[in-house]
Design a protein around this motif. Sequence first.
Motif, short mmCIF file in Angstrom:
data_model
loop_
_atom_site.label_atom_id
_atom_site.label_comp_id
_atom_site.label_asym_id
_atom_site.label_seq_id
_atom_site.Cartn_x
_atom_site.Cartn_y
_atom_site.Cartn_z
N PHE A 215 0.83 -1.21 0.00
CA PHE A 215 0.00 0.00 0.00
C PHE A 215 0.87 1.26 0.00
N CYS A 218 -0.22 5.20 -0.92
CA CYS A 218 -1.68 5.22 -1.04
C CYS A 218 -2.28 6.35 -0.23
N ALA A 240 2.08 6.34 3.05
CA ALA A 240 0.62 6.33 2.86
C ALA A 240 -0.03 7.45 3.67
#
Length: 360
Positions: A215, A218, A240
């Motif tokens: 991730f 993100c 993220a």
Amino acid sequence: MKKINLLFTVLLLLCSVGMAKAQDFEIGGIYYNILSSTDNSVEVTSGTNEYTGTVVIHESVTYNGITYSVTSIGEEAFEYCTELTNIEIPNSVTSIEESAFDGCTGLTSITIPNSVTSIGKGAFSDCTGLTSITIPNSVTSIEIYAFSECTGLTSITIPNSVTSIGDFAFEDCSGLTSITIPNSVTSIEYQAFREGKFNRVVIGDNITITGSHVFGDCEMNSVAVGCKLNTIAKGMFYRASLNSVFLPANVTSIDNEAFYGCTLLKNVNIPNSVEHIGISAFASSGLTSVVIPDSVTEIGNYAFESCYSLKNVTLSKSLVKMGYAAFARTAIESIEIPKSLDECSWSGWYNYKLDETQYN
């Protein structure tokens, strides 16, 4: 000299033939390759003319008196057919091969039939016009780059039949706002959802392993990690935009750069099962306080370095190894250092502004 030129010409012709996308026959503007003369199966392939508009593929075709079953959308069959707007795939098809629809920017939606069991490498990569897709319960694997750079994709359903999600499978699907990874999935590979934009991510309870940077970069409000995942992999949430995260009691290791650069992350629960916090695991994050449970015996170099808002830290009483500059450039004013960690191994490693230390 003439012999050399002739040889070069022959080689060039051979290369050209090898690079051409061959087809065995064409019916109704659709090109086919024979896969097997035993069970009379064919795949859809590319041909002389580019596919445009709506293409309807039938379950079977007849050529030279023989009826063939259409079982596959072949490798690069519709690659870069930018004027393809709609495709109907029959229930006879079991596989969508590598780059089958790569770069089909005019394709806005697609229904994958229940007969399909695998979605190949880059099958729908860079289909920027694709807004929705339903993956049937028959699919067990989503290969690398399968839907990467599908920036217009706003919804997708991953069925309970899928057991693995490949590298970069949904990388840069910036239109997706939420995703639920079902309990059937046991592994998510390298950068599978990198650069996505999610309101919430739920990671299934049966995932035991993930690749790094799954991730990374993100935009995501919150994430709930499944109960069987024991390692937060390297860079799993690297940079993220993450507001909150729940780590289950099964986690034993938070690897290098796992939450590096998560500037919106103010608090994190580190469960009592964690034994190791890796290099730069929370560096440059927005943490304001952290409790490191007594299960932790090792904190890596720069683990909390440049957490400028970090003021309150409770260290593990079992800590035996503290990495270099683990708490450098933080807002910590005082801290209790466990007896398990000697003064020499601690001195100067956490914050050059710290003027008071206490041993418990």
